[in-house]
Design a protein around this motif. Structure first.
Motif, PDB file in Angstrom:
ATOM      1  N   GLN A  32       0.729  -0.977   0.013  1.00  0.00           N
ATOM      2  CA  GLN A  32       0.649  -0.290   0.395  1.00  0.00           C
ATOM      3  C   GLN A  32       1.241   1.357   0.562  1.00  0.00           C
ATOM      4  O   GLN A  32       0.403   2.448  -0.188  1.00  0.00           O
ATOM      5  N   ARG A  33       1.975   1.341   0.343  1.00  0.00           N
ATOM      6  CA  ARG A  33       2.513   2.268   0.737  1.00  0.00           C
ATOM      7  C   ARG A  33       3.421   2.466  -0.606  1.00  0.00           C
ATOM      8  O   ARG A  33       3.393   3.446  -1.246  1.00  0.00           O
ATOM      9  N   GLU A  34       3.642   1.821  -1.314  1.00  0.00           N
ATOM     10  CA  GLU A  34       4.142   1.502  -2.187  1.00  0.00           C
ATOM     11  C   GLU A  34       3.240   2.042  -3.463  1.00  0.00           C
ATOM     12  O   GLU A  34       4.071   2.857  -4.638  1.00  0.00           O
ATOM     13  N   ASP A  35       2.091   1.615  -3.559  1.00  0.00           N
ATOM     14  CA  ASP A  35       1.694   1.998  -4.430  1.00  0.00           C
ATOM     15  C   ASP A  35       1.164   3.848  -3.877  1.00  0.00           C
ATOM     16  O   ASP A  35       0.693   4.702  -4.952  1.00  0.00           O
ATOM     17  N   THR A  36       1.303   4.067  -2.827  1.00  0.00           N
ATOM     18  CA  THR A  36       0.251   5.677  -2.549  1.00  0.00           C
ATOM     19  C   THR A  36       1.507   6.698  -2.588  1.00  0.00           C
ATOM     20  O   THR A  36       1.166   7.772  -2.966  1.00  0.00           O
ATOM     21  N   GLU A  37       3.065   6.253  -2.606  1.00  0.00           N
ATOM     22  CA  GLU A  37       4.517   6.555  -3.636  1.00  0.00           C
ATOM     23  C   GLU A  37       3.898   7.066  -5.099  1.00  0.00           C
ATOM     24  O   GLU A  37       4.440   7.818  -5.421  1.00  0.00           O
ATOM     25  N   ARG A  38       4.219   5.980  -5.943  1.00  0.00           N
ATOM     26  CA  ARG A  38       3.823   5.463  -6.976  1.00  0.00           C
ATOM     27  C   ARG A  38       2.865   7.040  -7.295  1.00  0.00           C
ATOM     28  O   ARG A  38       2.730   7.191  -8.212  1.00  0.00           O
ATOM     29  N   ALA A  39       1.598   6.594  -6.448  1.00  0.00           N
ATOM     30  CA  ALA A  39       0.323   7.934  -6.840  1.00  0.00           C
ATOM     31  C   ALA A  39       0.884   9.520  -6.572  1.00  0.00           C
ATOM     32  O   ALA A  39       0.653  10.075  -7.010  1.00  0.00           O
ATOM     33  N   MET A  40       2.068   9.642  -5.895  1.00  0.00           N
ATOM     34  CA  MET A  40       1.778  10.787  -6.015  1.00  0.00           C
ATOM     35  C   MET A  40       3.596  11.297  -6.043  1.00  0.00           C
ATOM     36  O   MET A  40       3.034  12.680  -7.013  1.00  0.00           O
ATOM     37  N   ARG A  41       3.868  10.356  -7.062  1.00  0.00           N
ATOM     38  CA  ARG A  41       5.018  10.704  -7.841  1.00  0.00           C
ATOM     39  C   ARG A  41       4.244  10.965  -9.301  1.00  0.00           C
ATOM     40  O   ARG A  41       4.458  12.145  -9.778  1.00  0.00           O
ATOM     41  N   GLU A  42       3.140  10.617  -9.416  1.00  0.00           N
ATOM     42  CA  GLU A  42       2.316  10.883 -10.301  1.00  0.00           C
ATOM     43  C   GLU A  42       1.131  12.530 -10.164  1.00  0.00           C
ATOM     44  O   GLU A  42       1.498  12.773 -11.286  1.00  0.00           O
ATOM     45  N   LEU A  43       1.284  12.204  -9.716  1.00  0.00           N
ATOM     46  CA  LEU A  43       0.126  12.717  -9.186  1.00  0.00           C
ATOM     47  C   LEU A  43       0.631  14.298  -9.199  1.00  0.00           C
ATOM     48  O   LEU A  43       0.593  15.547  -9.998  1.00  0.00           O
ATOM     49  N   GLU A  44       2.575  14.380  -8.646  1.00  0.00           N
ATOM     50  CA  GLU A  44       3.126  15.633  -9.047  1.00  0.00           C
ATOM     51  C   GLU A  44       3.898  15.768 -10.350  1.00  0.00           C
ATOM     52  O   GLU A  44       3.663  16.962 -11.136  1.00  0.00           O
ATOM     53  N   GLY A  45       3.537  14.778 -11.288  1.00  0.00           N
ATOM     54  CA  GLY A  45       4.158  15.019 -12.756  1.00  0.00           C
ATOM     55  C   GLY A  45       3.160  15.532 -13.064  1.00  0.00           C
ATOM     56  O   GLY A  45       2.965  16.182 -14.316  1.00  0.00           O
ATOM     57  N   VAL A  46       1.826  15.187 -12.378  1.00  0.00           N
ATOM     58  CA  VAL A  46       0.822  16.184 -14.024  1.00  0.00           C
ATOM     59  C   VAL A  46       0.316  16.991 -13.322  1.00  0.00           C
ATOM     60  O   VAL A  46       0.295  18.531 -13.713  1.00  0.00           O
ATOM     61  N   ILE A  47       0.832  17.149 -12.082  1.00  0.00           N
ATOM     62  CA  ILE A  47       0.608  18.728 -11.299  1.00  0.00           C
ATOM     63  C   ILE A  47       1.769  19.739 -12.115  1.00  0.00           C
ATOM     64  O   ILE A  47       1.392  21.371 -12.038  1.00  0.00           O
ATOM     65  N   ARG A  48       2.966  19.128 -12.711  1.00  0.00           N
ATOM     66  CA  ARG A  48       3.828  19.954 -12.755  1.00  0.00           C
ATOM     67  C   ARG A  48       3.278  20.590 -14.135  1.00  0.00           C
ATOM     68  O   ARG A  48       3.868  21.797 -15.036  1.00  0.00           O
ATOM     69  N   ASP A  49       3.086  18.993 -14.668  1.00  0.00           N
ATOM     70  CA  ASP A  49       2.443  19.115 -16.394  1.00  0.00           C
ATOM     71  C   ASP A  49       1.404  20.282 -16.428  1.00  0.00           C
ATOM     72  O   ASP A  49       1.125  21.072 -17.303  1.00  0.00           O
ATOM     73  N   ILE A  50       0.470  20.148 -15.240  1.00  0.00           N
ATOM     74  CA  ILE A  50      -0.354  21.312 -15.420  1.00  0.00           C
ATOM     75  C   ILE A  50      -0.521  22.894 -14.942  1.00  0.00           C
ATOM     76  O   ILE A  50      -0.469  23.915 -16.041  1.00  0.00           O
ATOM     77  N   ASP A  51       1.292  23.028 -14.515  1.00  0.00           N
ATOM     78  CA  ASP A  51       1.743  24.124 -13.916  1.00  0.00           C
ATOM     79  C   ASP A  51       2.342  24.739 -15.245  1.00  0.00           C
ATOM     80  O   ASP A  51       1.913  25.810 -15.534  1.00  0.00           O
ATOM     81  N   ALA A  52       3.010  23.772 -15.877  1.00  0.00           N
ATOM     82  CA  ALA A  52       3.438  24.741 -17.051  1.00  0.00           C
ATOM     83  C   ALA A  52       2.739  24.986 -18.467  1.00  0.00           C
ATOM     84  O   ALA A  52       2.796  25.628 -19.033  1.00  0.00           O
ATOM     85  N   GLU A  53       1.593  23.907 -18.772  1.00  0.00           N
ATOM     86  CA  GLU A  53       0.152  24.448 -19.277  1.00  0.00           C
ATOM     87  C   GLU A  53      -0.238  25.929 -18.373  1.00  0.00           C
ATOM     88  O   GLU A  53      -0.587  26.487 -19.728  1.00  0.00           O
ATOM     89  N   ILE A  54      -0.589  26.425 -17.937  1.00  0.00           N
ATOM     90  CA  ILE A  54      -1.000  27.102 -17.153  1.00  0.00           C
ATOM     91  C   ILE A  54       0.265  28.442 -17.629  1.00  0.00           C
ATOM     92  O   ILE A  54      -0.479  29.261 -17.482  1.00  0.00           O
ATOM     93  N   LYS A  55       1.300  28.233 -17.308  1.00  0.00           N
ATOM     94  CA  LYS A  55       1.794  29.179 -17.672  1.00  0.00           C
ATOM     95  C   LYS A  55       2.586  29.233 -19.245  1.00  0.00           C
ATOM     96  O   LYS A  55       2.345  30.693 -19.189  1.00  0.00           O
TER      97      LYS A  55
END
Length: 243
Positions: A32-55
């Motif tokens: 479960q911890r590995e799944d959560t950490e993987r989901a967090m990394r994917e979410l951080e990547g999505v946030i970076r992509d959205i921030d770059a698109e917004i900018k």
């Protein structure tokens, strides 16, 4: 051997089963911890992509709006100029005595922290003809209204909308500035629909359709609408309080 066994104390015959159950539970938690950490990394990547698109989108819109703003200011302020400027909204902390000493010795090699995009804003600057450049907060009421109209039309040119609702935007303007505002409305009326709430006669005269409140001879008010043929003024035969 008997003495050693006695020193062991009581033995739990279910220890092996409990160990296996505990081990299984730990393995589940690790997964479960590995799944959560993987989901967090994917979410951080999505946030970076959205921030770059917004900018990227903001930079494109800001550049187009800034260019259009200069054009609108030149039309609404004949002989004047204006610009949009990105400003840093972060407060500047007062340096302490130790920091002042370090600055004197020189600390240019230290890297400054990366600024957050949310710490920046947009400032409107206008230079009316014969005056110095001023921020919008220092302008008169009519100049503020004209500057705001210039910004609205600048955004409209950068990101058009099907219609705009303008509520008493020209209330503080004189006839000359109202005519400049109406020139912009006529110029862009083929691209969008303008719904203007007004008490100004000049604005009502320029309308294609009027919706307002009129009082008849019996003293009863009623809501009326009029579609005006071209060449007919808005107030011919009608006493309107609002359009």
């Amino acid at each position: 051997l008997r003495a050693r066994r006695e020193r062991l104390g009581p033995v739990n015959p279910l220890a092996k089963k409990e160990y296996e159950e505990a081990l299984e539970h730990v393995e589940q938690l690790v997964a479960q911890r590995e799944d959560t950490e993987r989901a967090m990394r994917e979410l951080e990547g999505v946030i970076r992509d959205i921030d770059a698109e917004i900018k990227r989108s903001f930079d494109e819109t800001f550049e187009a709006t800034a260019k259009n703003f200069e054009e609108m200011i030149a039309q609404l302020f004949p002989g004047g100029s204006g610009r949009l400027r990105a400003v840093d909204l972060r407060p500047v902390p007062a340096p302490t005595e130790g920091e002042e000493a370090e600055e004197e010795e020189g600390t240019d090699e230290e890297e400054s922290p990366v600024p957050d995009e949310s710490d920046f804003g947009v400032e409107l600057e206008v230079t009316p003809q014969g005056k110095r450049m001023r921020q919008m907060s220092l302008l008169s009421g009519g100049e503020k209204a004209m500057t705001a109209l210039a910004f609205v039309f600048a955004v409209f040119l950068a990101r058009p909308c099907p219609f705009y609702i303008l509520d008493e935007v020209e209330a503080a303007l004189d006839d000359a500035n109202i005519n400049r505002f109406l020139e912009l409305v006529r110029r862009f009326s083929d691209r969008t629909q303008f719904v203007i709430v007004t008490h100004q006669k000049l604005t009502m005269d320029a309308a294609d359709v009027l919706y307002g409140v009129s009082m008849g001879g019996d003293g009863v008010t009623k809501v009326i609408s009029r579609r005006l043929p071209k060449g007919v003024t808005a107030l011919e035969g009608t006493s309107l309080e609002a359009a």
